[in-house]
Design a protein around this motif. Structure first.
Motif, PDB file in Angstrom:
ATOM      1  N   GLN A   1       0.803  -1.077  -0.046  1.00  0.00           N
ATOM      2  CA  GLN A   1       0.130   0.093  -0.053  1.00  0.00           C
ATOM      3  C   GLN A   1       0.746   1.396   0.025  1.00  0.00           C
ATOM      4  O   GLN A   1       0.533   2.247  -0.810  1.00  0.00           O
ATOM      5  N   VAL A   2       1.908   1.349   0.707  1.00  0.00           N
ATOM      6  CA  VAL A   2       2.786   2.155   0.808  1.00  0.00           C
ATOM      7  C   VAL A   2       3.555   2.837  -0.527  1.00  0.00           C
ATOM      8  O   VAL A   2       3.578   3.936  -1.297  1.00  0.00           O
ATOM      9  N   LEU A   3       4.089   1.496  -1.172  1.00  0.00           N
ATOM     10  CA  LEU A   3       4.452   1.554  -2.308  1.00  0.00           C
ATOM     11  C   LEU A   3       3.199   2.220  -3.624  1.00  0.00           C
ATOM     12  O   LEU A   3       3.819   2.971  -4.356  1.00  0.00           O
ATOM     13  N   LEU A   4       2.136   1.833  -3.584  1.00  0.00           N
ATOM     14  CA  LEU A   4       1.075   2.159  -4.221  1.00  0.00           C
ATOM     15  C   LEU A   4       0.732   3.878  -4.206  1.00  0.00           C
ATOM     16  O   LEU A   4       0.909   4.320  -5.129  1.00  0.00           O
ATOM     17  N   ASP A   5       0.847   4.123  -3.017  1.00  0.00           N
ATOM     18  CA  ASP A   5       0.515   5.526  -2.652  1.00  0.00           C
ATOM     19  C   ASP A   5       1.611   6.428  -2.992  1.00  0.00           C
ATOM     20  O   ASP A   5       1.343   7.542  -3.663  1.00  0.00           O
ATOM     21  N   VAL A   6       2.732   5.968  -2.619  1.00  0.00           N
ATOM     22  CA  VAL A   6       4.103   7.088  -3.213  1.00  0.00           C
ATOM     23  C   VAL A   6       4.085   7.072  -4.752  1.00  0.00           C
ATOM     24  O   VAL A   6       4.419   8.120  -5.092  1.00  0.00           O
ATOM     25  N   ARG A   7       3.775   5.881  -5.529  1.00  0.00           N
ATOM     26  CA  ARG A   7       4.066   6.202  -7.021  1.00  0.00           C
ATOM     27  C   ARG A   7       2.867   6.961  -7.345  1.00  0.00           C
ATOM     28  O   ARG A   7       3.033   7.430  -8.488  1.00  0.00           O
ATOM     29  N   ARG A   8       1.665   7.350  -6.643  1.00  0.00           N
ATOM     30  CA  ARG A   8       0.905   8.256  -7.167  1.00  0.00           C
ATOM     31  C   ARG A   8       1.101   9.644  -6.420  1.00  0.00           C
ATOM     32  O   ARG A   8       0.046  10.636  -6.664  1.00  0.00           O
ATOM     33  N   SER A   9       2.143   9.811  -6.006  1.00  0.00           N
ATOM     34  CA  SER A   9       2.388  11.311  -5.423  1.00  0.00           C
ATOM     35  C   SER A   9       3.309  12.146  -6.154  1.00  0.00           C
ATOM     36  O   SER A   9       3.744  12.987  -5.693  1.00  0.00           O
ATOM     37  N   ALA A  10       3.125  11.947  -7.319  1.00  0.00           N
ATOM     38  CA  ALA A  10       4.164  12.698  -8.172  1.00  0.00           C
ATOM     39  C   ALA A  10       4.000  14.259  -8.215  1.00  0.00           C
ATOM     40  O   ALA A  10       4.831  14.854  -8.160  1.00  0.00           O
ATOM     41  N   ARG A  11       2.717  14.584  -8.104  1.00  0.00           N
ATOM     42  CA  ARG A  11       2.208  16.048  -8.024  1.00  0.00           C
ATOM     43  C   ARG A  11       2.998  16.640  -6.587  1.00  0.00           C
ATOM     44  O   ARG A  11       3.215  17.842  -6.751  1.00  0.00           O
ATOM     45  N   ARG A  12       3.343  15.781  -5.741  1.00  0.00           N
ATOM     46  CA  ARG A  12       3.931  16.484  -4.505  1.00  0.00           C
ATOM     47  C   ARG A  12       5.518  17.039  -4.764  1.00  0.00           C
ATOM     48  O   ARG A  12       5.836  17.273  -3.748  1.00  0.00           O
ATOM     49  N   PHE A  13       6.037  16.599  -5.698  1.00  0.00           N
ATOM     50  CA  PHE A  13       7.406  16.920  -5.962  1.00  0.00           C
ATOM     51  C   PHE A  13       7.477  18.151  -6.724  1.00  0.00           C
ATOM     52  O   PHE A  13       6.456  18.410  -7.509  1.00  0.00           O
ATOM     53  N   PRO A  14       8.651  18.727  -6.731  1.00  0.00           N
ATOM     54  CA  PRO A  14       8.807  20.145  -7.247  1.00  0.00           C
ATOM     55  C   PRO A  14       8.483  19.866  -8.941  1.00  0.00           C
ATOM     56  O   PRO A  14       9.113  18.882  -9.446  1.00  0.00           O
ATOM     57  N   PRO A  15       7.948  20.897  -9.557  1.00  0.00           N
ATOM     58  CA  PRO A  15       7.690  20.678 -10.804  1.00  0.00           C
ATOM     59  C   PRO A  15       9.100  20.758 -11.817  1.00  0.00           C
ATOM     60  O   PRO A  15      10.142  21.657 -11.324  1.00  0.00           O
ATOM     61  N   GLY A  16       9.025  20.068 -12.970  1.00  0.00           N
ATOM     62  CA  GLY A  16      10.214  20.176 -13.701  1.00  0.00           C
ATOM     63  C   GLY A  16      11.395  19.216 -13.239  1.00  0.00           C
ATOM     64  O   GLY A  16      12.373  19.073 -13.936  1.00  0.00           O
ATOM     65  N   MET A  17      11.124  18.422 -12.190  1.00  0.00           N
ATOM     66  CA  MET A  17      11.947  17.443 -11.672  1.00  0.00           C
ATOM     67  C   MET A  17      12.126  16.277 -12.832  1.00  0.00           C
ATOM     68  O   MET A  17      11.021  16.022 -13.760  1.00  0.00           O
ATOM     69  N   SER A  18      13.304  15.792 -12.942  1.00  0.00           N
ATOM     70  CA  SER A  18      13.416  14.630 -13.869  1.00  0.00           C
ATOM     71  C   SER A  18      12.926  13.316 -13.530  1.00  0.00           C
ATOM     72  O   SER A  18      12.834  13.290 -12.069  1.00  0.00           O
ATOM     73  N   ALA A  19      12.515  12.304 -14.356  1.00  0.00           N
ATOM     74  CA  ALA A  19      11.995  10.987 -13.962  1.00  0.00           C
ATOM     75  C   ALA A  19      13.146  10.559 -12.914  1.00  0.00           C
ATOM     76  O   ALA A  19      12.682   9.617 -11.760  1.00  0.00           O
ATOM     77  N   GLU A  20      14.244  10.334 -13.209  1.00  0.00           N
ATOM     78  CA  GLU A  20      15.420   9.738 -12.503  1.00  0.00           C
ATOM     79  C   GLU A  20      15.410  10.448 -10.963  1.00  0.00           C
ATOM     80  O   GLU A  20      15.440   9.854  -9.913  1.00  0.00           O
ATOM     81  N   GLN A  21      15.290  12.004 -10.904  1.00  0.00           N
ATOM     82  CA  GLN A  21      15.340  12.550  -9.595  1.00  0.00           C
ATOM     83  C   GLN A  21      14.249  12.145  -8.826  1.00  0.00           C
ATOM     84  O   GLN A  21      14.261  11.983  -7.549  1.00  0.00           O
ATOM     85  N   ARG A  22      13.009  12.075  -9.416  1.00  0.00           N
ATOM     86  CA  ARG A  22      11.788  11.715  -8.613  1.00  0.00           C
ATOM     87  C   ARG A  22      11.749  10.186  -8.264  1.00  0.00           C
ATOM     88  O   ARG A  22      11.312  10.018  -7.078  1.00  0.00           O
ATOM     89  N   GLN A  23      12.293   9.289  -9.108  1.00  0.00           N
ATOM     90  CA  GLN A  23      12.245   8.028  -8.590  1.00  0.00           C
ATOM     91  C   GLN A  23      13.202   7.662  -7.564  1.00  0.00           C
ATOM     92  O   GLN A  23      12.951   6.973  -6.493  1.00  0.00           O
ATOM     93  N   VAL A  24      14.529   8.450  -7.532  1.00  0.00           N
ATOM     94  CA  VAL A  24      15.404   8.333  -6.149  1.00  0.00           C
ATOM     95  C   VAL A  24      14.596   8.771  -4.947  1.00  0.00           C
ATOM     96  O   VAL A  24      14.767   8.279  -3.780  1.00  0.00           O
ATOM     97  N   LEU A  25      13.985   9.984  -5.181  1.00  0.00           N
ATOM     98  CA  LEU A  25      13.173  10.513  -3.866  1.00  0.00           C
ATOM     99  C   LEU A  25      12.052   9.616  -3.500  1.00  0.00           C
ATOM    100  O   LEU A  25      11.576   9.588  -2.162  1.00  0.00           O
ATOM    101  N   GLN A  26      11.240   8.888  -4.337  1.00  0.00           N
ATOM    102  CA  GLN A  26      10.158   8.382  -4.184  1.00  0.00           C
ATOM    103  C   GLN A  26      10.705   6.890  -3.533  1.00  0.00           C
ATOM    104  O   GLN A  26      10.010   6.418  -2.561  1.00  0.00           O
ATOM    105  N   ASP A  27      11.901   6.418  -3.920  1.00  0.00           N
ATOM    106  CA  ASP A  27      12.669   5.260  -3.268  1.00  0.00           C
ATOM    107  C   ASP A  27      12.595   5.591  -1.599  1.00  0.00           C
ATOM    108  O   ASP A  27      12.571   4.923  -0.688  1.00  0.00           O
ATOM    109  N   GLN A  28      13.307   6.886  -1.671  1.00  0.00           N
ATOM    110  CA  GLN A  28      13.693   7.401  -0.143  1.00  0.00           C
ATOM    111  C   GLN A  28      12.237   7.602   0.635  1.00  0.00           C
ATOM    112  O   GLN A  28      12.155   7.161   1.795  1.00  0.00           O
TER     113      GLN A  28
END
Length: 397
Positions: free
Chosen positions: A95-122
């Motif tokens: 459930q945590v993994l699912l919710d975090v994957r849907r949280s893209a809008r909470r990260f700064p706009p313009g962030m690369s997919a690689e940056q967002r993935q690292v932060l979502q893993d964190q």
């Protein structure tokens, strides 16, 4: 003047939205915060005043230093990061993994997919590290909205410490196996509305809208519903410096929209739809001041008597006085850093301050730093990679 007036709709007392006070020089406020942080013990009272006052804590740099003090957290004694297999075996991992994957809008706009993935893993790691350390805590959808705010401001290691303290204090009632404690906290809202506007309270009672419209406001500290990170951070400054019930008092923003509510159809779908959407142009500073006034005029114990509530059922409310007393006895960061460095030789044999496994995120952060200004996301990864090494972070500030 005590902030009361006779409202046009009748002789009921209500709080005026305070006039915007003159904006104090930011340099002066920074100096006051610095003095409070460097006193021994830390002047937590002055830090609370700064977080409550106009503009809150001003910058993320200041928040990284003040938020731990508001929560009584020693970020220099954070526990080691557990292995990935510990997280994957946790009951809430999927459930945590699912919710975090849907949280893209909470990260700064313009962030690369690689940056967002690292932060979502964190983010997954931050959440599951806290839950694994406290089996009595149960994950709820929306918890990740609070965790991501702490992560983007503070970085992974400090975010774990901050989230752990919040989860055992301010958020504790939301993390029971059932929703009973959460409903109990929501029940404080209607007595506030009744005292401030009987007309609005009666209208909402007739519409049978209840308080469920404010559920996501309460359990995410408005992080899920607001689109502006500036407004979210302003509210987090306010809530971190306040009583655990303060989000309920701020939810009385419904009072600010009284005429709008009374103009809609008096039925549950209409009122719920209106209230569940928060306008983007609210006067946040005035509403923060109003919520603080409401708390002073209508303390939780008085509301509990009015609504026949039982405050002792709330772990958050019951443990808050003891927490406040403990938070007033903190040492300044300079002392905590020295203590950590003295303990470093004994820890070096167990892996030291910078485990080899965390070198890869550091290299990623270095690459990002070449092409972009160090923002919240890159700083979070850098802090993680350096395992919160204070001698490096001091160079950043």
């Amino acid at each position: 003047s005590d902030g009361l007036r006779s409202c046009p709709s009748g002789p009921r007392p209500c709080l005026l939205l305070p006039a915007e006070p003159p904006v104090p020089p930011k340099g002066q406020k920074r100096l006051q915060i610095h003095r409070a942080l460097t006193r021994d013990p830390v002047d937590v009272g002055s830090l609370r005043e700064a977080a409550l006052g106009l503009g809150g804590l001003l910058t993320d740099e200041i928040r990284r230093k003040v938020w731990p003090k508001l929560l009584g957290v020693n970020i220099y004694s954070a526990p080691p990061k557990p292995g990935r297999d510990v997280h994957q075996n946790h009951r809430d991992y999927s459930q945590v993994l699912l919710d975090v994957r849907r949280s893209a809008r909470r990260f700064p706009p313009g962030m690369s997919a690689e940056q967002r993935q690292v932060l979502q893993d964190q983010l997954v790691g931050v959440i599951l590290q806290v839950l694994s350390a406290h089996p009595e805590l149960h994950y709820y959808q929306g918890y990740h909205d609070i965790a991501v705010t702490l992560l983007l401001v503070s970085g992974e290691r400090p975010a774990v410490a901050l989230l752990e303290r919040l989860s055992t204090l301010h958020l504790r009632d939301f993390m029971d196996p059932t929703m009973d404690s959460t409903k109990h906290i929501l029940n404080y809202l209607m007595p506030i509305l009744q005292r401030q506007s009987p007309r609005l309270h009666d209208f909402m009672q007739r519409a049978e809208v209840g308080t469920i419209f404010a559920l996501s406001w309460l359990i995410t500290w408005f992080g899920h519903i607001l689109s502006s990170s500036h407004h979210i951070l302003r509210l987090y400054d306010f809530f971190l410096a306040s009583h655990p019930l303060m989000p309920v008092y701020f939810a009385a923003v419904v009072l600010h929209r009284e005429e709008e509510v009374l103009a809609c159809d008096c039925d549950m779908p209409s009122v719920h739809q209106l209230l569940s959407r928060i306008p983007p142009d609210l006067p946040y500073e005035a509403l923060v001041a109003r919520a603080h006034q409401l708390f002073q005029r209508l303390p939780p114990a008085e509301l509990a008597k009015q609504a026949a509530l039982q405050p002792h059922k709330s772990v958050s409310i019951g443990s808050f006085p003891e927490f406040q007393q403990a938070a007033s006895c903190q040492r300044p960061d300079a002392v905590l850093r020295e203590q950590q460095l003295r303990a470093a030789p004994s820890r070096a044999g167990a892996g030291g301050l910078l485990p080899p496994a965390e070198h890869s995120p550091l290299l990623k952060a270095a690459v990002w730093g070449i092409t972009a200004t160090l923002g919240a996301a890159a700083l979070a990864v850098t802090q993680t990679a350096l395992d919160w090494a204070p001698e490096f972070l001091l160079q950043l500030f």
